[in-house]
Write a protein that holds these residues in place. Structure first.
Motif, PDB file in Angstrom:
ATOM      1  N   GLY A 152      80.308-141.048  13.085  1.00  0.00           N
ATOM      2  CA  GLY A 152      79.766-140.244  12.133  1.00  0.00           C
ATOM      3  C   GLY A 152      79.253-138.967  12.778  1.00  0.00           C
ATOM      4  O   GLY A 152      79.233-137.916  12.158  1.00  0.00           O
ATOM      5  N   PHE A 153      78.531-139.170  13.979  1.00  0.00           N
ATOM      6  CA  PHE A 153      78.130-138.160  14.714  1.00  0.00           C
ATOM      7  C   PHE A 153      79.193-136.760  15.150  1.00  0.00           C
ATOM      8  O   PHE A 153      79.096-135.787  14.780  1.00  0.00           O
ATOM      9  CB  PHE A 153      77.479-138.727  16.050  1.00  0.00           C
ATOM     10  N   GLU A 154      80.254-137.503  15.514  1.00  0.00           N
ATOM     11  CA  GLU A 154      81.339-136.733  15.888  1.00  0.00           C
ATOM     12  C   GLU A 154      81.999-135.986  14.671  1.00  0.00           C
ATOM     13  O   GLU A 154      82.348-134.807  14.722  1.00  0.00           O
ATOM     14  CB  GLU A 154      82.570-137.512  16.660  1.00  0.00           C
ATOM     15  N   VAL A 155      81.990-136.518  13.649  1.00  0.00           N
ATOM     16  CA  VAL A 155      82.641-136.215  12.231  1.00  0.00           C
ATOM     17  C   VAL A 155      81.675-134.928  11.851  1.00  0.00           C
ATOM     18  O   VAL A 155      82.067-133.948  11.490  1.00  0.00           O
ATOM     19  CB  VAL A 155      82.690-136.821  11.237  1.00  0.00           C
ATOM     20  N   ALA A 156      80.327-135.279  11.965  1.00  0.00           N
ATOM     21  CA  ALA A 156      79.428-134.169  11.704  1.00  0.00           C
ATOM     22  C   ALA A 156      79.463-132.792  12.579  1.00  0.00           C
ATOM     23  O   ALA A 156      79.419-131.929  12.196  1.00  0.00           O
ATOM     24  CB  ALA A 156      77.913-134.610  11.663  1.00  0.00           C
ATOM     25  N   ALA A 157      79.752-133.048  13.852  1.00  0.00           N
ATOM     26  CA  ALA A 157      79.881-131.912  14.602  1.00  0.00           C
ATOM     27  C   ALA A 157      81.296-131.403  14.449  1.00  0.00           C
ATOM     28  O   ALA A 157      81.287-130.103  14.603  1.00  0.00           O
ATOM     29  CB  ALA A 157      79.551-132.655  16.102  1.00  0.00           C
ATOM     30  N   TYR A 158      82.191-131.970  14.145  1.00  0.00           N
ATOM     31  CA  TYR A 158      83.377-131.277  13.802  1.00  0.00           C
ATOM     32  C   TYR A 158      83.410-130.474  12.632  1.00  0.00           C
ATOM     33  O   TYR A 158      83.812-129.193  12.678  1.00  0.00           O
ATOM     34  CB  TYR A 158      84.490-132.551  13.781  1.00  0.00           C
ATOM     35  N   LEU A 159      82.762-130.929  11.693  1.00  0.00           N
ATOM     36  CA  LEU A 159      82.639-130.076  10.555  1.00  0.00           C
ATOM     37  C   LEU A 159      81.841-128.612  10.869  1.00  0.00           C
ATOM     38  O   LEU A 159      81.980-127.790   9.987  1.00  0.00           O
ATOM     39  CB  LEU A 159      81.965-130.779   9.341  1.00  0.00           C
ATOM     40  N   LYS A 160      80.858-128.887  11.868  1.00  0.00           N
ATOM     41  CA  LYS A 160      80.115-127.549  12.201  1.00  0.00           C
ATOM     42  C   LYS A 160      80.871-126.653  13.034  1.00  0.00           C
ATOM     43  O   LYS A 160      80.646-125.737  13.346  1.00  0.00           O
ATOM     44  CB  LYS A 160      78.929-128.043  12.762  1.00  0.00           C
ATOM     45  N   GLY A 161      82.270-127.122  13.281  1.00  0.00           N
ATOM     46  CA  GLY A 161      82.991-126.420  14.364  1.00  0.00           C
ATOM     47  C   GLY A 161      82.666-126.373  15.744  1.00  0.00           C
ATOM     48  O   GLY A 161      83.136-125.442  16.491  1.00  0.00           O
ATOM     49  N   GLY A 186      68.135-127.512  15.231  1.00  0.00           N
ATOM     50  CA  GLY A 186      68.055-127.149  16.544  1.00  0.00           C
ATOM     51  C   GLY A 186      68.211-128.464  17.536  1.00  0.00           C
ATOM     52  O   GLY A 186      68.921-128.551  18.589  1.00  0.00           O
ATOM     53  N   LEU A 187      67.514-129.298  16.988  1.00  0.00           N
ATOM     54  CA  LEU A 187      67.224-130.874  17.960  1.00  0.00           C
ATOM     55  C   LEU A 187      68.703-131.485  17.876  1.00  0.00           C
ATOM     56  O   LEU A 187      69.289-131.859  18.726  1.00  0.00           O
ATOM     57  CB  LEU A 187      66.410-131.386  17.344  1.00  0.00           C
ATOM     58  N   PHE A 188      69.399-131.231  16.668  1.00  0.00           N
ATOM     59  CA  PHE A 188      70.843-132.144  16.572  1.00  0.00           C
ATOM     60  C   PHE A 188      71.635-131.296  17.482  1.00  0.00           C
ATOM     61  O   PHE A 188      72.534-131.805  18.163  1.00  0.00           O
ATOM     62  CB  PHE A 188      71.155-131.981  15.274  1.00  0.00           C
ATOM     63  N   GLU A 189      71.525-129.940  17.594  1.00  0.00           N
ATOM     64  CA  GLU A 189      72.635-129.126  18.266  1.00  0.00           C
ATOM     65  C   GLU A 189      72.394-129.333  19.819  1.00  0.00           C
ATOM     66  O   GLU A 189      73.499-129.580  20.345  1.00  0.00           O
ATOM     67  CB  GLU A 189      72.364-127.678  17.957  1.00  0.00           C
ATOM     68  N   THR A 190      70.946-129.407  20.109  1.00  0.00           N
ATOM     69  CA  THR A 190      70.915-129.680  21.574  1.00  0.00           C
ATOM     70  C   THR A 190      71.340-131.082  21.964  1.00  0.00           C
ATOM     71  O   THR A 190      71.971-131.225  23.188  1.00  0.00           O
ATOM     72  CB  THR A 190      69.354-129.722  21.751  1.00  0.00           C
ATOM     73  N   LEU A 191      71.194-132.063  21.199  1.00  0.00           N
ATOM     74  CA  LEU A 191      71.522-133.599  21.539  1.00  0.00           C
ATOM     75  C   LEU A 191      72.807-133.611  21.412  1.00  0.00           C
ATOM     76  O   LEU A 191      73.401-134.201  22.485  1.00  0.00           O
ATOM     77  CB  LEU A 191      70.876-134.540  20.388  1.00  0.00           C
ATOM     78  N   TYR A 192      73.661-133.010  20.447  1.00  0.00           N
ATOM     79  CA  TYR A 192      74.995-133.076  20.607  1.00  0.00           C
ATOM     80  C   TYR A 192      75.726-132.295  21.918  1.00  0.00           C
ATOM     81  O   TYR A 192      76.710-132.669  22.580  1.00  0.00           O
ATOM     82  CB  TYR A 192      75.732-132.280  19.347  1.00  0.00           C
ATOM     83  N   ALA A 193      75.106-131.235  22.156  1.00  0.00           N
ATOM     84  CA  ALA A 193      75.692-130.757  23.544  1.00  0.00           C
ATOM     85  C   ALA A 193      75.230-131.264  24.717  1.00  0.00           C
ATOM     86  O   ALA A 193      76.156-131.430  25.558  1.00  0.00           O
ATOM     87  CB  ALA A 193      74.847-129.059  23.584  1.00  0.00           C
TER      88      ALA A 193
END
Length: 499
Positions: free
Chosen positions: A142-151, A173-180
């Motif tokens: 689910g985490f990867e799907v959400a990141a994929y939808l954000k491009g 911003g926390l979500f973006e940093t965690l995914y990076a």
């Protein structure tokens, strides 16, 4: 009569009246005379793709009207909806079964199929780890799907910026940093071992494919050259003549709660064409059902009264399952008087000349420890499952075991429809209860001691294939739950062996 919808219900309607019978899964459309009395008839047939057979077949008139065709489409839609409903019900039932089994910490309802000595606590912990891994995988997906939808992808400018400069404080911003950070961890630490495992699987697949190709070429060469084991000396045709042609043979039938097939197997073994003074049949019954035990014992007494040399043995404590049953039978004092032992499971029916076709191969071949016969299936065409099993097992017998028997003098014992030299069993250490694949275990240990094996592709022993998926699943669980454990146990002996 067909109902009149608001855009059809006009008084001047002059169509053909029909009666629709809807019986799942079949349906039919019966024709009635036209209200106008003009005698025009239509041929409308239902089921099997004939629903439009009469369209345009009006005698002396035009084709079908829209109302009849609409009824056909409605019926087809009803059948499609019923099919989707049944599929949804089956999916829900399957999900419920999986949930119950995983929650119970087991994958097989038969407790006897569990490896001996396995701790229930360890089994529960193992399946708890599996459930934790599955939930973690779903969460990461689910985490990867959400990141994929954000491009966000590897190599994008936005992701590279996040890796260099963390985003501003906040939920987004926390979500973006965690995914990076997760992408960086995945690319540096997780991707390399996964790539290594993928490469290893590819190499193992190529090795297995090469093995299968070599086996098929070997089978073709055996067919082309007509290579087959030939006994040193043919056995006498008259069993009453006795002598060295008819050595002492012990026949064992291990069974457990086999109330459906015990009569057939006992009758087939008692009808073996061998001198009765040179054969002893052991019915090794591990049944825990008193009624089944009584029926088997009465069947043995009936054959004893007919002159068969047969005995009945029952264990109170079922330690070691089949391996323990065979080990207990081999500890009998009279076993030392016999030279060979033939083993048949409860659902196997050997032909009367089985021993005449197998025992002669031991003559003047003191290194031979096992003669294995091929299985033949009486129900191979029962359904799709049995047909697929027949294809798989035919490849196993005719290709794998026959080629290995001709060129390597070794293959895995099938646990039944085989004749062992008792000396080879004793030299290998006898039956051990350390694994659920006791047949493969004794074969490996005997081969490491230098004993040779022969597979007879032209000697068949009748048996039955599992006809239901539940029975097939239990059989495959027994067959596949022990090889890795056996590999771990036998690996040191294999490494040290000179074979």
């Amino acid at each position: 009569m067909a109902p009149s919808f608001h855009w059809w219900g006009k008084d001047d309607y002059r169509g053909t009246s029909v009666v629709v019978k809807m019986e799942n899964p079949n349906w039919s459309i019966s024709e009635m005379s036209s209200p106008s009395g003009d005698g025009n008839e239509y041929d409308v047939a239902g089921g099997g793709g004939r629903e439009f057979a009469g369209v345009g077949a009006r005698k002396g008139g035009r084709g079908k009207n829209a109302k009849q065709i609409t009824w056909v489409l409605l019926v087809k839609a009803h059948r499609a909806a019923g099919c989707l409903t049944s599929l949804a019900s089956a999916a829900v039932g399957l999900a419920s079964a999986v949930r119950r089994r995983v929650a119970a910490g087991r994958t097989d309802s038969d407790s006897a199929s569990s490896p001996p000595g396995e701790s229930p606590v360890l089994r529960t912990r193992f399946y708890s780890c599996i459930k934790l891994f599955l939930w973690l995988s779903v969460l990461l997906l689910g985490f990867e799907v959400a990141a994929y939808l954000k491009g966000w992808h590897l190599g994008t400018t936005e992701l590279q910026r996040l890796l260099v400069m963390p985003a501003s404080f906040g939920a987004s911003g926390l979500f973006e940093t965690l995914y990076a950070e997760w992408v960086q961890l995945r690319s540096e630490y997780i991707a390399p071992p996964l790539q290594f495992l993928a490469n290893t699987c590819v190499i193992l697949f190529l090795i297995q494919s090469a093995d299968r190709l070599i086996l098929c070429l070997g089978c073709f060469w055996i067919r082309f050259k007509k290579i087959q084991p030939v006994p040193m000396q043919a056995v006498a045709k008259d069993p009453e003549s006795g002598g060295d042609d008819f050595p002492m043979v012990l026949v064992q039938i291990p069974m457990c709660n086999e109330k459906e097939v015990y009569q057939q197997s006992i009758a087939a073994v008692c009808n073996l064409d061998w001198p009765r003074s040179n054969i002893l049949i052991q019915v090794l019954d591990d049944s825990d059902d008193p009624m089944t035990r009584t029926m088997i014992e009465e069947e043995v007494e009936k054959w004893q009264q007919n002159g068969a040399h047969i005995v009945y043995r029952h264990r109170v404590l079922r330690e070691g399952y089949k391996a323990g049953n065979l080990k207990s039978a081999m500890n009998c004092g009279y076993v030392k008087d016999y030279e060979f032992v033939a083993i048949f499971d409860a659902d196997f029916q050997p032909s009367p000349d089985f021993l005449k076709q197998t025992i002669p191969h031991f003559k003047e071949n003191e290194e031979l420890g096992l003669v294995q016969a091929r299985w033949a299936f009486v129900n191979k065409g029962e359904n799709l499952l049995t047909r697929l099993q027949n294809i798989n097992l035919c490849f196993h017998f005719e290709v794998e075991q026959q080629v290995n028997g001709v060129y390597l003098n070794f293959f895995g014992f099938n646990g039944t429809a085989g004749v062992w030299r008792i000396k080879a069993l004793e030299d290998a250490g006898g039956w051990l209860e350390r694994t659920t694949v006791e047949d493969m275990d004794i074969a490996v240990r005997a081969h490491l001691k230098g004993w040779k094996f022969i597979f007879l592709n032209d000697v068949e022993c009748l048996c039955e294939l599992p006809e239901s998926y539940e029975a097939y699943r239990k059989q495959q669980h027994r067959w596949h739950s022990g090889p890795m454990q056996l590999f771990r146990l036998c690996l040191p002996d294999i490494v040290r062996s000179k074979v």
